[in-house]
Design a protein around this motif. Structure first.
Motif, mmCIF file in Angstrom:
data_model
loop_
_atom_site.group_PDB
_atom_site.id
_atom_site.type_symbol
_atom_site.label_atom_id
_atom_site.label_comp_id
_atom_site.label_asym_id
_atom_site.label_seq_id
_atom_site.Cartn_x
_atom_site.Cartn_y
_atom_site.Cartn_z
ATOM 1 N N PHE A 1 0.783 -1.271 0.117
ATOM 2 C CA PHE A 1 -0.003 0.081 -0.008
ATOM 3 C C PHE A 1 0.891 1.331 -0.141
ATOM 4 C CE2 PHE A 1 -3.499 -2.657 0.498
ATOM 5 C CZ PHE A 1 -4.437 -2.056 -0.198
ATOM 6 N N ARG A 2 2.101 1.038 0.352
ATOM 7 C CA ARG A 2 2.988 2.270 0.256
ATOM 8 C C ARG A 2 3.228 2.445 -1.365
ATOM 9 N NH1 ARG A 2 5.483 0.616 4.909
ATOM 10 N NH2 ARG A 2 7.115 -0.804 3.642
ATOM 11 N N LEU A 3 3.652 1.489 -2.089
ATOM 12 C CA LEU A 3 4.131 1.295 -3.343
ATOM 13 C C LEU A 3 3.060 1.539 -4.456
ATOM 14 C CD1 LEU A 3 6.583 -1.320 -3.326
ATOM 15 C CD2 LEU A 3 6.965 1.117 -3.480
ATOM 16 N N LEU A 4 1.640 0.919 -4.122
ATOM 17 C CA LEU A 4 0.321 1.009 -4.775
ATOM 18 C C LEU A 4 -0.609 1.220 -3.920
ATOM 19 C CD1 LEU A 4 1.493 -2.228 -6.608
ATOM 20 C CD2 LEU A 4 1.619 -0.088 -7.470
ATOM 21 N N PRO A 5 -0.668 2.784 -3.620
ATOM 22 C CA PRO A 5 -1.840 2.784 -2.595
ATOM 23 C C PRO A 5 -3.163 2.968 -3.556
ATOM 24 C CG PRO A 5 -0.607 5.052 -3.174
ATOM 25 C CD PRO A 5 -0.033 3.595 -3.758
ATOM 26 N N ASN A 6 -4.504 2.757 -2.804
ATOM 27 C CA ASN A 6 -5.553 2.740 -3.330
ATOM 28 C C ASN A 6 -5.772 2.009 -4.473
ATOM 29 O OD1 ASN A 6 -6.348 5.164 -1.544
ATOM 30 N ND2 ASN A 6 -5.009 6.312 -2.822
ATOM 31 N N VAL B 1 -0.872 4.951 -9.998
ATOM 32 C CA VAL B 1 0.246 5.195 -9.471
ATOM 33 C C VAL B 1 1.103 6.406 -9.293
ATOM 34 C CG1 VAL B 1 2.832 4.086 -9.659
ATOM 35 C CG2 VAL B 1 0.730 2.966 -10.881
ATOM 36 N N ALA B 2 1.883 6.641 -8.235
ATOM 37 C CA ALA B 2 2.332 7.900 -7.948
ATOM 38 C C ALA B 2 2.992 8.683 -9.050
ATOM 39 C CB ALA B 2 3.390 7.837 -6.703
ATOM 40 N N ASP B 3 3.603 8.087 -10.003
ATOM 41 C CA ASP B 3 4.274 8.715 -11.165
ATOM 42 C C ASP B 3 3.318 9.108 -12.122
ATOM 43 O OD1 ASP B 3 3.475 6.403 -12.526
ATOM 44 O OD2 ASP B 3 5.697 5.926 -13.281
ATOM 45 N N GLY B 4 1.872 9.190 -11.855
ATOM 46 C CA GLY B 4 0.960 9.362 -13.005
ATOM 47 C C GLY B 4 0.501 8.479 -13.878
ATOM 48 N N ASP C 1 9.845 -0.385 -11.693
ATOM 49 C CA ASP C 1 10.945 0.417 -12.407
ATOM 50 C C ASP C 1 10.639 1.716 -12.277
ATOM 51 O OD1 ASP C 1 12.307 -2.058 -12.311
ATOM 52 O OD2 ASP C 1 12.048 -2.339 -14.400
ATOM 53 N N ARG C 2 9.408 1.884 -12.753
ATOM 54 C CA ARG C 2 9.055 3.613 -12.891
ATOM 55 C C ARG C 2 9.020 3.952 -11.613
ATOM 56 N NH1 ARG C 2 4.897 1.612 -16.309
ATOM 57 N NH2 ARG C 2 3.338 2.170 -14.797
ATOM 58 N N LEU C 3 8.411 3.557 -10.361
ATOM 59 C CA LEU C 3 8.496 4.147 -9.152
ATOM 60 C C LEU C 3 10.085 4.310 -8.634
ATOM 61 C CD1 LEU C 3 5.387 2.034 -7.661
ATOM 62 C CD2 LEU C 3 5.601 4.249 -7.975
ATOM 63 N N ALA C 4 10.775 3.441 -8.823
ATOM 64 C CA ALA C 4 12.097 3.517 -8.279
ATOM 65 C C ALA C 4 12.811 4.608 -8.863
ATOM 66 C CB ALA C 4 12.956 2.364 -8.486
ATOM 67 N N ALA C 5 12.642 4.840 -10.284
ATOM 68 C CA ALA C 5 13.283 5.909 -11.172
ATOM 69 C C ALA C 5 12.450 7.301 -10.696
ATOM 70 C CB ALA C 5 12.991 5.782 -12.549
ATOM 71 N N ALA C 6 11.370 7.090 -10.194
ATOM 72 C CA ALA C 6 10.628 8.585 -9.586
ATOM 73 C C ALA C 6 11.060 8.758 -7.888
ATOM 74 C CB ALA C 6 9.034 8.477 -9.676
ATOM 75 N N GLY C 7 12.014 8.063 -7.541
ATOM 76 C CA GLY C 7 12.254 8.281 -6.165
ATOM 77 C C GLY C 7 12.021 7.281 -5.049
ATOM 78 N N PHE C 8 11.061 6.350 -5.516
ATOM 79 C CA PHE C 8 10.390 5.381 -4.490
ATOM 80 C C PHE C 8 11.327 4.288 -4.379
ATOM 81 C CE2 PHE C 8 6.852 7.962 -5.913
ATOM 82 C CZ PHE C 8 6.072 8.163 -4.802
ATOM 83 N N GLU C 9 12.394 4.365 -3.584
ATOM 84 C CA GLU C 9 13.555 3.412 -3.418
ATOM 85 C C GLU C 9 13.172 2.046 -3.024
ATOM 86 O OE1 GLU C 9 16.540 4.567 -1.106
ATOM 87 O OE2 GLU C 9 16.839 6.508 -2.103
ATOM 88 N N GLU C 10 11.954 1.917 -2.471
ATOM 89 C CA GLU C 10 11.306 0.745 -1.813
ATOM 90 C C GLU C 10 10.873 -0.331 -3.115
ATOM 91 O OE1 GLU C 10 8.632 -0.918 2.015
ATOM 92 O OE2 GLU C 10 8.114 0.909 1.034
ATOM 93 N N ALA C 11 10.671 0.428 -4.016
ATOM 94 C CA ALA C 11 10.372 -0.465 -5.358
ATOM 95 C C ALA C 11 11.182 -1.264 -5.796
ATOM 96 C CB ALA C 11 9.922 0.655 -6.561
#
Length: 150
Positions: free
Chosen positions: A61-66, A95-98, A133-143
């Protein structure tokens, strides 16, 4: 009648998770269980304790909320002392990156006297890995973190 009851409970469990209450799913696990998510990514791995499963859901839920789970099929076989359940569930997340993450999840469960003893989760891991990978590139290291196991 029993199979219909189990299918209804499975649908309710996915509705609870969609509402953000994944703890209800954790509570449905037997004292001794295996929860396996196939692949080689931050959400993969095998868990055997309620604590590890909670940490895994928290990461999800941190990586893929809602996340929205839409149950397509629930197939039930067996009796209360050895129940087998197969599901097909669509997943949809903003996703957080849009971007959007959409996939189909297949889960195979075993239950004994109303408690889940085994979960095997399969989905298109290439689609999931692209999203991580997109989340990690956007700064979500936990991805790109190591899987949560115990």
């Amino acid at each position: 009648m029993y199979h219909r009851f189990v299918a209804t409970q499975v649908r309710k469990a996915f509705a609870e998770i969609t509402a953000g209450n994944w703890e209800a799913m954790v509570a449905g696990m037997a004292p001794s269980f295996t929860y396996r998510f196939y692949g080689d990514h931050a959400l993969s791995g095998e868990r055997h304790t309620h604590d590890a499963l909670r940490r895994w859901w928290e990461r999800c839920f941190r990586l893929l909320p809602n996340t929205r789970f839409d149950v397509q099929d629930v197939l039930v076989a067996g009796w209360p002392w050895d129940t087998r359940v197969a599901t097909a569930v669509t997943v949809d997340v903003g996703v957080a990156d849009g971007s959007r993450y959409q996939n189909v999840v297949h889960q195979f469960l075993r239950m004994k006297w109303g408690k889940i003893t085994e979960v095997r989760t399969l989905e298109d891991t290439a689609v999931l890995q692209q999203t991580l990978d997109r989340l990690a590139a956007a700064g979500f290291e936990e991805a790109h973190a190591a899987p949560i196991t115990d």
